[in-house]
Design a protein around this motif. Structure first.
Motif, mmCIF file in Angstrom:
data_model
loop_
_atom_site.group_PDB
_atom_site.id
_atom_site.type_symbol
_atom_site.label_atom_id
_atom_site.label_comp_id
_atom_site.label_asym_id
_atom_site.label_seq_id
_atom_site.Cartn_x
_atom_site.Cartn_y
_atom_site.Cartn_z
ATOM 1 N N ASN A 1 -0.208 2.105 -5.664
ATOM 2 C CA ASN A 1 -1.000 0.988 -6.015
ATOM 3 C C ASN A 1 -0.777 0.135 -7.508
ATOM 4 O OD1 ASN A 1 -2.116 -0.626 -3.904
ATOM 5 N ND2 ASN A 1 -3.923 -1.037 -5.177
ATOM 6 N N GLN A 2 -0.778 1.139 -8.745
ATOM 7 C CA GLN A 2 -0.389 0.790 -9.737
ATOM 8 C C GLN A 2 0.452 1.215 -10.302
ATOM 9 O OE1 GLN A 2 -3.105 3.103 -12.371
ATOM 10 N NE2 GLN A 2 -2.557 5.214 -12.431
ATOM 11 N N LYS B 1 -6.302 6.491 -10.705
ATOM 12 C CA LYS B 1 -6.928 5.087 -11.528
ATOM 13 C C LYS B 1 -7.284 4.872 -12.871
ATOM 14 C CE LYS B 1 -10.682 4.278 -9.435
ATOM 15 N NZ LYS B 1 -11.896 3.190 -8.608
ATOM 16 N N ARG C 1 5.066 -4.738 -8.027
ATOM 17 C CA ARG C 1 5.484 -6.086 -6.366
ATOM 18 C C ARG C 1 6.412 -7.359 -7.594
ATOM 19 N NH1 ARG C 1 1.579 -2.540 -6.361
ATOM 20 N NH2 ARG C 1 0.045 -3.633 -5.647
ATOM 21 N N ASP D 1 -8.451 2.309 0.637
ATOM 22 C CA ASP D 1 -7.158 2.776 0.254
ATOM 23 C C ASP D 1 -7.109 4.073 1.161
ATOM 24 O OD1 ASP D 1 -10.132 4.422 -0.708
ATOM 25 O OD2 ASP D 1 -9.345 4.817 -2.415
ATOM 26 N N ASN E 1 -4.267 5.136 0.991
ATOM 27 C CA ASN E 1 -2.872 5.826 0.325
ATOM 28 C C ASN E 1 -3.466 6.118 -1.264
ATOM 29 O OD1 ASN E 1 -0.893 6.349 2.167
ATOM 30 N ND2 ASN E 1 -1.199 4.263 2.206
ATOM 31 N N THR E 2 -2.246 6.426 -2.148
ATOM 32 C CA THR E 2 -3.066 7.143 -3.204
ATOM 33 C C THR E 2 -3.059 5.659 -4.326
ATOM 34 O OG1 THR E 2 -0.677 7.012 -3.909
ATOM 35 C CG2 THR E 2 -1.559 8.947 -3.110
ATOM 36 N N TYR E 3 -4.017 5.875 -5.809
ATOM 37 C CA TYR E 3 -4.125 5.338 -6.050
ATOM 38 C C TYR E 3 -3.021 5.374 -7.106
ATOM 39 C CZ TYR E 3 -9.183 4.787 -5.864
ATOM 40 O OH TYR E 3 -10.171 4.324 -5.336
ATOM 41 N N ILE F 1 1.863 1.962 -0.621
ATOM 42 C CA ILE F 1 0.525 1.491 -1.283
ATOM 43 C C ILE F 1 -0.598 0.790 -0.052
ATOM 44 C CG2 ILE F 1 1.654 -0.197 -3.137
ATOM 45 C CD1 ILE F 1 1.720 -2.539 -1.628
ATOM 46 N N PHE F 2 -1.618 0.804 -0.872
ATOM 47 C CA PHE F 2 -3.142 0.308 -0.235
ATOM 48 C C PHE F 2 -3.139 -0.294 0.971
ATOM 49 C CE2 PHE F 2 -6.201 0.735 -3.549
ATOM 50 C CZ PHE F 2 -5.992 2.335 -3.920
ATOM 51 N N SER F 3 -2.371 -1.723 1.000
ATOM 52 C CA SER F 3 -1.851 -2.555 2.196
ATOM 53 C C SER F 3 -1.086 -1.564 3.151
ATOM 54 C CB SER F 3 -1.383 -3.725 1.829
ATOM 55 O OG SER F 3 0.369 -3.508 1.135
ATOM 56 N N GLU F 4 -0.678 0.062 3.324
ATOM 57 C CA GLU F 4 -0.132 0.354 4.622
ATOM 58 C C GLU F 4 -1.430 0.440 5.057
ATOM 59 O OE1 GLU F 4 2.737 0.876 4.674
ATOM 60 O OE2 GLU F 4 3.966 0.317 3.192
#
Length: 479
Positions: A298-299, A86, A303, A291, A293-295, A352-355
């Motif tokens: 996510n970045q 991140k 989206r 989190d 999954n990975t940063y 992404i994190f929401s997974e």
């Protein structure tokens, strides 16, 4: 095919400088080491942190407490500093080079993107301080193990090997970014306050010595089953990289060759960045709570437009050959609601994190780099067919035909291009490659209007120079 040409700018003048409060806690060294030991490690490697306040002797009374200290180091590597997904090199040296465009408003990031860096940039200061925090913690672990009366020599070995690896790894990143730096091997803050920056060649010599010792101490194989704790192959992977950087072609070829013989490439590009990928040597595990999954995903994954921070540059997209499976599988695109803007993004990490499930870990070392290291070393050694074979292993997996390069210069240019398309947005590889090959100006001056040849080094943080007049002179090109 691009011919490699050296930049005219070189930094050869030795600079006597001093390391001081870069650790951020030099006046309270052990207190802050205890804070490192006691926080945020359980979810990372599933080792319980110490439950009570510790003193230096009890930290090193049993293996589990030292393992917890190391786990905290890996947690901090994942969450902060140069390696973090991140705040680290993958994104920020991506915008410094020709990999990524930046759409945000962060002043520190804009300085990197526009090549208008100031020595007061707090991001660079944070990288410096975080690295030396980890180096200090590594030294504390090494010293504590050497003085321990209760941990056997056999049990000490892999723990000390991990600390030596982290120490070498952080120094190797610092020297690539800032040039001459101190190489810190002690917890004596009075001594550290007097240490000087060393020539780049000496920093590499110390790093290679640490890694050589680490290889002799680390576990031969991964004992975790998920490759989140360094073992011999991880130290060898960094050794091969540093041999390449120091132009020790024979050792680069031999060390990379050991790994290529022992491990396998993931045959399907779709699976390279999954947490169970065959070619991963070392990866950082998400904490599995907030989190999963990975940063990186996510970045990087866009989206919505607007709303993006980064997008792949045209320069990078144009590098891919037609029918390259990496372009299809490792990049994605998003179009704005009005249909007028389409942007491409790095899609190596997809979850992404929401997974709800943990699908990917942040990969730090993988086998594909070793094929490219050996290819480059062989090209310099005149082993053309061997270099072609290694290069083709990566190209063929990506659905591409064999390289047509046969002359050394053409082969080196082809390897540089392959490193670009294989390793993009991974831990600053692109920056380190064009810098060490002497083509940073050739690549970036047409794309970055403010580019100066002195930009091959970042400025020493102003806060360090203010604290420490012996850090002067500042790297060339910065006030």
């Amino acid at each position: 095919m691009m011919k490699l040409k050296k930049d005219n700018y070189h930094t050869t003048k030795p600079r006597g400088v001093l390391f001081t409060n870069a650790l951020g806690f030099i006046s309270y060294p052990f207190l802050c080491f205890l804070m490192l030991v006691s926080t945020h490690c359980t979810d990372f490697v599933e080792i319980d942190p110490p439950k009570n306040t510790l003193i230096s002797e009890t930290v090193f009374e049993d293996v589990s407490t030292v393992e917890s200290a190391l786990a905290s180091m890996y947690f901090k590597i994942r969450e902060q500093g140069m390696i973090s997904g991140k705040l680290g090199l993958s994104a920020l040296m991506g915008i410094y080079t020709d990999e990524l465009d930046y759409y945000g408003s962060n002043t520190n990031y804009l300085q990197l993107y526009n090549h208008k860096l100031s020595a007061s940039n707090s991001l660079l200061s944070d990288w410096w301080s975080h690295a030396y925090n980890l180096i200090y913690a590594s030294n504390a672990i090494i010293k504590g193990l050497e003085n321990s009366k209760t941990i056997s020599v056999e049990d000490q070995a892999p723990l000390k090997g991990q600390a030596l690896f982290v120490r070498a790894y952080m120094h190797s990143l610092l020297v690539n970014l800032y040039g001459e730096i101190p190489y810190i091997t002690t917890t004596d803050y009075l001594q550290n306050n007097k240490v000087s920056r060393l020539p780049v060649t000496q920093v590499y010599t110390h790093s290679i010595a640490d890694l050589t010792q680490a290889v002799s101490l680390l576990n031969v194989t991964d004992v975790t089953g998920i490759r989140v704790v360094p073992y011999q192959a991880v130290a060898k992977a960094l050794l091969a990289r540093l041999y390449l950087y120091t132009e020790n072609w024979k050792m680069a070829e031999a060390t990379a060759g050991e790994l290529i013989s022992a491990y396998k490439l993931e045959p399907n590009v779709k699976n390279v960045f999954l947490k169970n990928s065959k070619e991963t040597l070392w990866q950082l595990k998400p904490n599995g709570v907030t989190d999963r999954n990975t940063y990186e995903a996510n970045q990087f994954v866009i989206r919505f437009i607007p709303g993006q921070s980064y997008a792949l540059s045209k320069a990078l997209l144009d590098t891919f050959e037609p029918n390259d499976l990496r372009l299809l599988n490792w990049t994605g695109s998003t179009t704005s609601s009005n249909g007028l803007t389409t942007l491409h993004y790095a899609h190596k990490y997809k979850a992404i994190f929401s997974e709800t499930a943990s699908l990917e870990y942040s990969i730090i070392f993988r086998l594909a780099e070793q094929y490219l290291i050996r290819a480059e070393a062989r090209a310099h050694l005149g082993a053309v067919s061997g270099a072609q074979e290694d290069l083709n292993s990566i190209r063929n997996r990506a659905g591409l035909g064999n390289t047509t390069a046969t002359l050394t210069n053409d082969l080196l240019a082809a390897i540089l291009q392959e490193r670009h398309t294989e390793l993009f947005t991974e831990q600053g590889h692109r920056w380190f490659d064009i810098k060490r090959m002497g083509v940073a100006s050739l690549v970036l001056s047409p794309l970055k209007p403010n580019w100066q040849p002195t930009d091959v080094l970042l400025p020493i943080p102003e806060t360090e120079i203010e604290t420490n007049p012996n850090l002067k002179p500042q790297n060339l090109g910065y006030e």
